[in-house]
Design an enzyme around this catalytic site. Structure first.
Site, PDB file in Angstrom:
ATOM      1  N   VAL A  56       0.821  -1.207   0.000  1.00 32.22           N
ATOM      2  CA  VAL A  56       0.000   0.000   0.000  1.00 32.22           C
ATOM      3  C   VAL A  56       0.855   1.257   0.000  1.00 32.22           C
ATOM      4  O   VAL A  56       0.579   2.221  -0.715  1.00 32.22           O
ATOM      5  CB  VAL A  56      -0.948   0.003   1.212  1.00 32.22           C
ATOM      6  CG1 VAL A  56      -1.811   1.257   1.208  1.00 32.22           C
ATOM      7  CG2 VAL A  56      -1.836  -1.234   1.199  1.00 32.22           C
ATOM      8  N   LYS A  80      15.168  -3.538  -0.815  1.00 32.55           N
ATOM      9  CA  LYS A  80      13.780  -3.328  -1.240  1.00 32.55           C
ATOM     10  C   LYS A  80      13.479  -1.861  -1.518  1.00 32.55           C
ATOM     11  O   LYS A  80      12.697  -1.550  -2.422  1.00 32.55           O
ATOM     12  CB  LYS A  80      12.803  -3.862  -0.189  1.00 32.55           C
ATOM     13  CG  LYS A  80      12.729  -5.376  -0.116  1.00 32.55           C
ATOM     14  CD  LYS A  80      11.697  -5.831   0.903  1.00 32.55           C
ATOM     15  CE  LYS A  80      10.296  -5.455   0.487  1.00 32.55           C
ATOM     16  NZ  LYS A  80       9.276  -5.971   1.442  1.00 32.55           N
ATOM     17  N   ASP A 105      13.795   2.681  10.412  1.00 33.74           N
ATOM     18  CA  ASP A 105      13.546   1.407  11.082  1.00 33.74           C
ATOM     19  C   ASP A 105      12.721   1.690  12.331  1.00 33.74           C
ATOM     20  O   ASP A 105      13.234   2.200  13.328  1.00 33.74           O
ATOM     21  CB  ASP A 105      14.869   0.734  11.447  1.00 33.74           C
ATOM     22  CG  ASP A 105      14.672  -0.652  12.051  1.00 33.74           C
ATOM     23  OD1 ASP A 105      13.502  -1.036  12.288  1.00 33.74           O
ATOM     24  OD2 ASP A 105      15.672  -1.343  12.293  1.00 33.74           O
ATOM     25  N   ASN A 132       2.054   4.766   7.358  1.00 32.06           N
ATOM     26  CA  ASN A 132       1.523   3.545   6.756  1.00 32.06           C
ATOM     27  C   ASN A 132       2.172   2.270   7.295  1.00 32.06           C
ATOM     28  O   ASN A 132       1.533   1.222   7.374  1.00 32.06           O
ATOM     29  CB  ASN A 132       1.723   3.631   5.233  1.00 32.06           C
ATOM     30  CG  ASN A 132       1.521   2.316   4.526  1.00 32.06           C
ATOM     31  OD1 ASN A 132       0.392   1.889   4.262  1.00 32.06           O
ATOM     32  ND2 ASN A 132       2.622   1.648   4.210  1.00 32.06           N
ATOM     33  N   ARG A 167       5.727  13.202  16.238  1.00 26.98           N
ATOM     34  CA  ARG A 167       6.013  14.253  17.222  1.00 26.98           C
ATOM     35  C   ARG A 167       7.235  15.068  16.810  1.00 26.98           C
ATOM     36  O   ARG A 167       7.230  16.304  16.915  1.00 26.98           O
ATOM     37  CB  ARG A 167       6.240  13.623  18.600  1.00 26.98           C
ATOM     38  CG  ARG A 167       6.528  14.641  19.700  1.00 26.98           C
ATOM     39  CD  ARG A 167       5.305  15.494  19.987  1.00 26.98           C
ATOM     40  NE  ARG A 167       5.588  16.559  20.934  1.00 26.98           N
ATOM     41  CZ  ARG A 167       6.071  17.756  20.617  1.00 26.98           C
ATOM     42  NH1 ARG A 167       6.333  18.041  19.333  1.00 26.98           N
ATOM     43  NH2 ARG A 167       6.281  18.678  21.536  1.00 26.98           N
ATOM     44  N   SER A 191      -4.722   2.612  10.542  1.00 25.52           N
ATOM     45  CA  SER A 191      -5.188   1.724  11.603  1.00 25.52           C
ATOM     46  C   SER A 191      -5.766   0.467  10.950  1.00 25.52           C
ATOM     47  O   SER A 191      -5.313   0.053   9.886  1.00 25.52           O
ATOM     48  CB  SER A 191      -6.226   2.456  12.458  1.00 25.52           C
ATOM     49  OG  SER A 191      -6.687   1.662  13.514  1.00 25.52           O
ATOM     50  N   TYR A 222      -1.669  -7.138  17.586  1.00 23.45           N
ATOM     51  CA  TYR A 222      -1.670  -6.302  16.390  1.00 23.45           C
ATOM     52  C   TYR A 222      -2.904  -5.400  16.375  1.00 23.45           C
ATOM     53  O   TYR A 222      -2.803  -4.189  16.141  1.00 23.45           O
ATOM     54  CB  TYR A 222      -1.636  -7.164  15.130  1.00 23.45           C
ATOM     55  CG  TYR A 222      -1.879  -6.374  13.869  1.00 23.45           C
ATOM     56  CD1 TYR A 222      -0.876  -5.590  13.316  1.00 23.45           C
ATOM     57  CD2 TYR A 222      -3.133  -6.373  13.258  1.00 23.45           C
ATOM     58  CE1 TYR A 222      -1.102  -4.831  12.181  1.00 23.45           C
ATOM     59  CE2 TYR A 222      -3.368  -5.629  12.123  1.00 23.45           C
ATOM     60  CZ  TYR A 222      -2.351  -4.858  11.585  1.00 23.45           C
ATOM     61  OH  TYR A 222      -2.591  -4.099  10.466  1.00 23.45           O
ATOM     62  N   LYS A 226      -3.228  -1.211  16.484  1.00 21.91           N
ATOM     63  CA  LYS A 226      -3.945  -0.397  15.510  1.00 21.91           C
ATOM     64  C   LYS A 226      -4.957   0.524  16.195  1.00 21.91           C
ATOM     65  O   LYS A 226      -5.223   1.631  15.711  1.00 21.91           O
ATOM     66  CB  LYS A 226      -4.632  -1.292  14.483  1.00 21.91           C
ATOM     67  CG  LYS A 226      -3.692  -2.101  13.610  1.00 21.91           C
ATOM     68  CD  LYS A 226      -2.983  -1.224  12.578  1.00 21.91           C
ATOM     69  CE  LYS A 226      -1.623  -0.742  12.956  1.00 21.91           C
ATOM     70  NZ  LYS A 226      -1.019   0.137  11.924  1.00 21.91           N
TER      71      LYS A 226
END
EC number: 1.1.1.-
Length: 314
Positions: A56, A80, A105, A132, A167, A191, A222, A226
């Site tokens: 995405v 990548k 990272d 994302n 922030r 989310s 997980y 979110k």
């Protein structure tokens, strides 16, 4: 998720309740109406998209770049990221924009800080930040996976790191917002449906997580992380609306991406009928980041799929 399982003095939280209508819509979304065709010319605009080396995030970066934006593709170091940049440039050979690699990272907060320092050494403006990137460590059944600072992996990568990243970028966001129409400088927090199905009732996510998370499965951890993204999106909206920044937590949908790479064959088979191309998720991200139908009055609203904005009862 069971509301009252206890180990010692630690209790699993009560989860919110998702309506059947919400569940059905998110599992089987309508045809998108905000696509790359609706994205305006973005010449002179600067964006950061995290997790943009694949899936995405890569699609969102491609769509922004296709409209002449300068896009910082933020992702973990490795082959990548340059491969993704080359792929996007080949797909959009005539863009007037730019693609800039930004090593990020999220499993190490020190690296997050360095990424911001690099960006702010190069730019004085930021028109949109799309948080994302995420991890779904389905094989971490024992909870052994940790960040460099020792945090549970979902909390560290999906919640704490995006919070710190945002922030530290807030200064450049507010400076940019002073020069742009109110509500056009935006932060997008990706989310998931877990906000409604697993998130703590009326809270989304609370500090209690540090005590109860060992009771949760990796998939539940997980989902709770979110919910943390949703919470940050709502709170950021409350704090920075006066500065002209809009903030939107979103559910991009169930998508074919690397997120499920640790899921077993049966898990992937069960998901297959409700997985959609990554492009669909990018449409939602761009809707939240760019759509003129959203204003500061909508900031903090929960956006799921295209042109669906509401406030959930978590």
């Amino acid at each position: 998720m069971a509301p009252a399982e206890t180990t010692g003095n630690v209790q699993r939280p009560e989860a919110g309740k998702q309506s059947m209508g919400s569940f059905w819509t998110q599992m089987f979304p309508p045809k998108p109406t905000y696509t790359e065709e609706q994205v305006p010319d973005l010449t002179g605009k600067i964006f950061i998209v995290t997790g943009s080396s694949s899936g995405v995030g890569k699609e969102a970066a491609r769509m922004l770049y296709a409209k002449n934006a300068k896009v910082y593709m933020a992702a973990r170091p490795g082959p990548k990221l340059p491969a993704a940049i080359n792929s996007v440039q080949e797909a959009v050979p005539k863009s007037g924009g730019a693609l800039i690699p930004l090593e990020l990272d999220l499993a190490d907060l020190a690296v997050v800080k360095k990424a911001v320092e690099k960006f702010t050494s190069l730019e004085t403006k930021l028109h949109g930040l799309i948080n994302n990137a995420a991890v779904q460590a389905l094989k971490d059944t024992d909870g052994d996976a940790r960040t460099a600072q020792g945090h549970e992996i979902h909390m560290g990568v999906n919640v704490l790191a995006p919070f710190l990243f945002t922030r530290l970028l807030t200064g450049v966001l507010t400076a940019t917002a002073r020069q742009e129409p109110p509500g056009t400088v935006r932060v997008v927090w990706v989310s998931s449906m877990g906000t409604e199905t697993i998130g703590e009732k009326r809270r989304g996510l609370s500090p209690d997580y540090v005590d109860y998370w060992p009771l949760m499965s990796p998939l539940e951890r997980y989902g709770l992380s979110k919910a943390g993204n949703w919470l940050h999106g709502v709170e950021f909206a409350r704090r920075y609306a006066a500065d002209g920044i809009a903030s939107f937590p979103i559910n991009p949908g169930h998508l074919k991406s690397d997120l499920y790479r640790e899921g077993g064959a049966l898990f992937k088979f069960a998901l297959k009928p409700v997985l959609y191309p990554p492009t669909y998720g990018a449409y939602v991200e761009l809707f939240a980041a760019l759509s003129p139908t959203l204003t500061l009055k909508d900031s903090g609203a929960w956006s799921k799929y295209v042109e669906m904005v509401y406030f959930p009862d978590c």
